[in-house]
Motif scaffolding. Structure first.
Motif, PDB file in Angstrom:
ATOM      1  N   TYR A 465      -3.360  -9.862   2.852  1.00 10.51           N
ATOM      2  CA  TYR A 465      -1.912  -9.863   2.619  1.00 10.51           C
ATOM      3  C   TYR A 465      -1.338  -8.451   2.655  1.00 10.51           C
ATOM      4  O   TYR A 465      -0.179  -8.257   3.016  1.00 10.51           O
ATOM      5  CB  TYR A 465      -1.606 -10.542   1.286  1.00 10.51           C
ATOM      6  N   ASP A 466      -2.157  -7.466   2.297  1.00  6.89           N
ATOM      7  CA  ASP A 466      -1.677  -6.089   2.350  1.00  6.89           C
ATOM      8  C   ASP A 466      -1.773  -5.504   3.763  1.00  6.89           C
ATOM      9  O   ASP A 466      -0.790  -4.987   4.291  1.00  6.89           O
ATOM     10  CB  ASP A 466      -2.498  -5.222   1.390  1.00  6.89           C
ATOM     11  N   GLN A 467      -2.918  -5.627   4.396  1.00  5.49           N
ATOM     12  CA  GLN A 467      -3.183  -4.887   5.623  1.00  5.49           C
ATOM     13  C   GLN A 467      -2.692  -5.622   6.874  1.00  5.49           C
ATOM     14  O   GLN A 467      -2.176  -4.986   7.799  1.00  5.49           O
ATOM     15  CB  GLN A 467      -4.687  -4.619   5.747  1.00  5.49           C
ATOM     16  N   ASN A 470       1.200  -7.695   5.749  1.00  9.90           N
ATOM     17  CA  ASN A 470       2.224  -6.812   5.172  1.00  9.90           C
ATOM     18  C   ASN A 470       3.140  -7.572   4.210  1.00  9.90           C
ATOM     19  O   ASN A 470       4.362  -7.376   4.199  1.00  9.90           O
ATOM     20  CB  ASN A 470       3.059  -6.154   6.273  1.00  9.90           C
ATOM     21  N   GLN A 472       2.297  -8.383   0.546  1.00 10.58           N
ATOM     22  CA  GLN A 472       2.297  -7.816  -0.790  1.00 10.58           C
ATOM     23  C   GLN A 472       1.035  -6.996  -0.991  1.00 10.58           C
ATOM     24  O   GLN A 472       0.067  -7.112  -0.227  1.00 10.58           O
ATOM     25  CB  GLN A 472       2.380  -8.898  -1.871  1.00 10.58           C
ATOM     26  N   THR A 473       1.051  -6.168  -2.033  1.00 15.05           N
ATOM     27  CA  THR A 473      -0.071  -5.306  -2.348  1.00 15.05           C
ATOM     28  C   THR A 473      -0.385  -5.432  -3.831  1.00 15.05           C
ATOM     29  O   THR A 473       0.523  -5.316  -4.671  1.00 15.05           O
ATOM     30  CB  THR A 473       0.255  -3.832  -2.012  1.00 15.05           C
ATOM     31  N   ASP A 474      -1.653  -5.675  -4.143  1.00 17.97           N
ATOM     32  CA  ASP A 474      -2.041  -5.762  -5.550  1.00 17.97           C
ATOM     33  C   ASP A 474      -1.756  -4.428  -6.242  1.00 17.97           C
ATOM     34  O   ASP A 474      -2.108  -3.357  -5.735  1.00 17.97           O
ATOM     35  CB  ASP A 474      -3.531  -6.083  -5.676  1.00 17.97           C
ATOM     36  N   HIS A 475      -1.135  -4.492  -7.428  1.00 12.49           N
ATOM     37  CA  HIS A 475      -0.858  -3.256  -8.162  1.00 12.49           C
ATOM     38  C   HIS A 475      -0.583  -3.583  -9.618  1.00 12.49           C
ATOM     39  O   HIS A 475      -0.318  -4.732  -9.987  1.00 12.49           O
ATOM     40  CB  HIS A 475       0.342  -2.509  -7.561  1.00 12.49           C
ATOM     41  N   LYS A 486      -5.335  -1.333  -1.951  1.00 14.34           N
ATOM     42  CA  LYS A 486      -4.895  -1.547  -0.581  1.00 14.34           C
ATOM     43  C   LYS A 486      -6.089  -1.723   0.349  1.00 14.34           C
ATOM     44  O   LYS A 486      -7.239  -1.537  -0.035  1.00 14.34           O
ATOM     45  CB  LYS A 486      -4.054  -0.352  -0.089  1.00 14.34           C
ATOM     46  N   TYR A 490     -10.171  -3.488  -0.010  1.00 20.08           N
ATOM     47  CA  TYR A 490      -9.647  -3.544  -1.372  1.00 20.08           C
ATOM     48  C   TYR A 490     -10.024  -2.274  -2.146  1.00 20.08           C
ATOM     49  O   TYR A 490     -10.708  -2.287  -3.167  1.00 20.08           O
ATOM     50  CB  TYR A 490     -10.178  -4.770  -2.110  1.00 20.08           C
ATOM     51  N   ARG A 542       5.155  -4.232  -2.662  1.00 19.59           N
ATOM     52  CA  ARG A 542       4.120  -3.432  -2.000  1.00 19.59           C
ATOM     53  C   ARG A 542       3.519  -2.384  -2.918  1.00 19.59           C
ATOM     54  O   ARG A 542       2.696  -1.578  -2.467  1.00 19.59           O
ATOM     55  CB  ARG A 542       4.683  -2.765  -0.742  1.00 19.59           C
TER      56      ARG A 542
END
Length: 786
Positions: A465-467, A470, A472-475, A486, A490, A542
């Motif tokens: 989903y991040d790479q 595009n 969302q990004t876990d944070h 990211k 991971y 993100r």
């Protein structure tokens, strides 16, 4: 959405202005004085050096207005409407974008208590005495988050005599009905009470052909008890307690424009799908263990204690407020029949406020008003986004996921202010106000990808989903710093220096010179500044550390106005010319894929002229109207988000979607029509010795305006007129009345919100959804007073 009509706005509206301000020979009726509390003291409208519009509770009831959104169309330069993820309040082109972390640019005050969340604008009107719309910065007396203006709502209080009413309305075409019951009067010699309860239900004006249901279905119940204790002439104590709940099924949106690729995808779920700006829609939510339709339920409890205590010639006012508000919803955020994106939110907001006001007697050489204000609030916001991409033909289920988020914020504000009025002579007053404010905020935020409909973290999905998507990004952001995870591998990065706290202080104020040129003509010049507090981005999907916070927004403005009584009190006309400069304007723009870009635009400017007037032509006929010219644009905004067409061109030239920007310097602000106006006529006819009829006609005009913050012209609203009319039969003593109200008589189709459908990069580029306003309707009203 574009209207078929192309009125010549300047000529038409100027003709209206001439019509409503021209004398007409007749008998000598008199206009009633309008009392307002825009200066924290009861004052006549014509004595207040502030540009404001007022609507009485009687007018609100007669027009069948249920909320601030319904009222806004009657107020030039005012826009209040539901947007994709929240509500928007704009005055003179300035408002807050769609982000749950934003404060409001327009402060809402009900009986002196501040309501900071945009959802407050959805609350149904109940037993309202009047609504005042104050335009321009109001920070000296009303505090932060009033840089565009303030909405000051006053509800009815118990009177000295017993009274009651039963009031009902029926709109048969859309299954809309409501009933209100009120009882008020003295309980003892020193205690009065007023109780009112309202029930409102509707089936809605949209037809969801896919689900076979009408939308927006609504059920509202709200009740209020007001107690007033006056043990002596020097002490007045009022306690108000209100509870309410609201249930919504469906929304007033549809996909109005779709690309060929998107249409072919939609028709796999609904072979009859066709994009159109209409009252038919084809939409289904994710379903499964969630709801298969949009739902939004809210409930609230409000308590307010107001004490007015005469201390000799001085008055001490205390206003204590408590607000407990919560909602939960689940909304279809792909906006179509595929049912692959759904977002749910659960919000709980609790607020306590205390204000003390000390006011001097009036009439002396020097008058003053001093105050102390404190507010504490807790906000808890939990969200989940279900991305069932396989329903849109993306993956075979291996990419389906749920994004689980949380946002918690504690905020504390205290301020002190003073306003001095120097009566330099019998006809010149110099007024100065100064306020010091301190705002503190602390937040925690987290977002992570999980398996569908669960809260179990899935690092493999998070990497995709991040790479790749595009999306969302876990944070996680908290007092220990920030952690952002990211790439497909991971890899998590720590930012120990990140701070989750804000502390900002501001000096704000205004300076006014007021001159009574004659007994019938008052003029004023006012300069002032204000601010809207900074904060933290709730929708930072993100995990951008550098964009986790946004700065405060500031304004400096000047207003020149005049208020005049004409023709021996049978007419009045008010005018104001204004110019305001805004710095670091807070903006929120959809990135076309999954999130919003939040930040501060460089500069914006609003300037214009507003005119309103009322004429009692005869005892039977009254005309009133308002006219506004507005020029509102960005003076500098060089790194704004691109529209979808610009993104497509940018990618074709070798760029990437996140790096596309445009220069909006000189572009108009959202919801800022160059011309807007309203005209109203009320005419009474005596039918018999015991019966009379009342005829009312309202015309509202808006020039074209920009809807989307990226200036995508496919979503612009063209100029339009709307007309309402009302016919009432009542007995002379006003014991009972029957009325028929027609709204939007020409059946004009208009929009107040629209944007790109998400996941443009996955085949939905060039596809848009829009919200559509209500069509023509007829409301039957019955009222019995006792």
């Amino acid at each position: 959405m574009k209207s078929d009509k192309k009125p010549n706005s300047a000529h038409t509206i100027l003709a209206i202005a001439v019509a409503i301000t021209s004398p007409i020979a007749s008998a000598q009726p008199m206009l009633e004085e309008v009392l307002v509390t825009a200066t924290k003291r009861p004052s006549g409208l014509q004595d207040v050096p502030v540009a404001l519009s007022v609507m009485s509770g009687e007018k609100i009831t007669e027009q069948g207005l249920d909320s601030l959104e319904d009222l806004a169309i009657f107020m030039p330069n005012v826009h209040i409407a539901e947007a994709g993820g929240g509500d928007q309040l704009f005055i003179r082109g300035i408002g807050s974008g769609v982000n749950y972390g934003f404060e409001q640019s327009v402060g809402t005050f009900i009986d002196g208590v501040y309501f900071g969340r945009g959802q407050a604008s959805r609350s149904t009107f109940l037993d309202v005495a009047r609504v005042e719309i104050l335009k321009g910065p109001q920070s000296a007396l009303f505090g932060k988050n009033t840089i565009a203006g303030a909405i000051n709502i006053t509800t009815a209080a118990p009177g000295d005599e017993f009274e009651g009413l039963i009031e009902a309305g029926l709109e048969p075409e859309f299954g809309h009905w409501n009933i209100t019951t009120m009882l008020s009067g003295p309980v003892t010699d020193t205690l009065g009470a007023r109780f009112v309860i309202k029930r409102d239900e509707t089936d809605g004006y949209m037809d969801n052909t896919l689900l076979g249901q009408d939308e927006v279905q609504g059920k509202d119940t709200v009740a209020r008890l007001v107690l007033r204790w006056t043990p002596s002439d020097d002490l007045d104590v009022r306690f108000k307690y209100e509870i309410g709940e609201s249930e919504r099924v469906g929304r007033q949106n549809m996909i109005s424009i779709a690309s060929d690729t998107a249409i072919s995808l939609y028709q796999t779920a609904d072979p009859n799908f066709s994009p159109a700006f209409s009252y038919n829609k084809s939409m289904a939510n994710v379903g499964d263990i969630r709801s298969d339709t949009d739902v939004h339920d809210s409930e609230w409890a409000i308590a307010a204690l107001t004490i007015d205590w005469m201390l000799g010639e001085h008055t001490l006012n205390s206003i204590t407020g408590y607000v407990d508000y919560s909602f939960d919803n689940y909304l279809d955020v792909d906006y179509g029949p595929l049912a692959f994106l759904g977002r749910g939110r659960d919000e709980a907001h609790e607020q306590f406020s205390q204000e003390f006001l000390l006011s001097s007697p009036t009439g002396g050489a020097l008058e003053y008003l001093a105050g102390l204000y404190y507010q504490q609030e807790d906000l808890q916001h939990d969200s989940f986004t279900d991305a069932i991409l396989s329903a849109a033909g993306i993956g075979n289920g291996n990419l389906d996921a749920t994004g689980v988020g949380s946002f918690q914020q504690d905020a504390e504000t205290w301020s002190t202010f003073v306003q001095l009025t120097w009566n330099a002579s019998d006809n010149i007053r110099v007024i100065g106000g100064l306020r010091y404010s301190d705002d503190q905020k602390e937040f925690e935020k987290a977002l992570y990808a999980s398996d569908p409909f669960t809260s179990e973290r899935n690092q493999q999905l998070a990497g995709i989903y991040d790479q790749i998507l595009n999306f969302q990004t876990d944070h996680e952001f908290n007092s220990s710093g920030a952690v952002v995870c990211k790439t497909l591998a991971y890899v998590c990065s720590e930012f120990p220096d990140f701070t989750n706290k804000r502390d900002e202080t501001h000096w704000t104020g205004d300076f006014t010179v007021q001159w009574d040129i004659t007994d019938q003509l008052m003029s004023y010049v006012k300069i002032g500044n204000g601010y809207k507090a900074g904060g933290f981005d709730e929708n930072n999907v993100r995990g951008r550390v550098d964009q986790a916070a946004f700065e405060d927004e500031r304004v400096e403005g000047v207003e020149v106005g005049a208020k005049m009584d004409l023709w021996d009190g049978r007419a009045r006309m008010n005018m104001a010319a204004f110019s305001s400069q805004f710095e670091d304007v807070q903006v929120s723009t959809f990135d076309g894929n999954s999130g919003f870009t939040v930040g501060n635009a460089a500069k914006a400017e609003t300037r214009g002229v507003e005119i309103d007037g009322t004429i009692a032509v005869t005892d039977a006929l009254t005309l009133s109207g308002g006219l506004a010219y507005l020029k509102a644009d960005y003076k500098s905004f060089e790194d704004a988000a691109c529209s979808e067409a610009q993104v497509v061109d940018w990618i074709a030239d070798g760029g990437t979607r996140p790096t596309c920007t445009q220069d909006l310097s000189g572009a108009p602000l959202q919801f800022a029509p160059e011309w807007s106006a309203n005209l109203a006529a009320v005419y009474y006819v005596r039918v018999t010795d015991t019966l009379e009829m009342k005829f009312g006609l309202d015309a509202m005009y808006s020039d074209e305006y920009v809807v989307a913050n990226d200036q995508d012209d496919k979503l612009n609203q063209d100029a339009y007129w709307k007309f309402n009319a009302r016919i009432q039969l009542a007995n002379i003593g006003d014991t009972w009345s029957l009325a028929l109200v027609g709204k939007n008589l020409t059946d004009e189709k208009t929009t107040v919100w629209g944007n790109d459908v998400p996941l443009a990069a996955q085949g939905f580029s060039g596809t848009y959804f829009q919200h559509i306003d209500a069509p023509r309707s007829f409301l039957l009203q019955a009222r019995y007073n006792f």
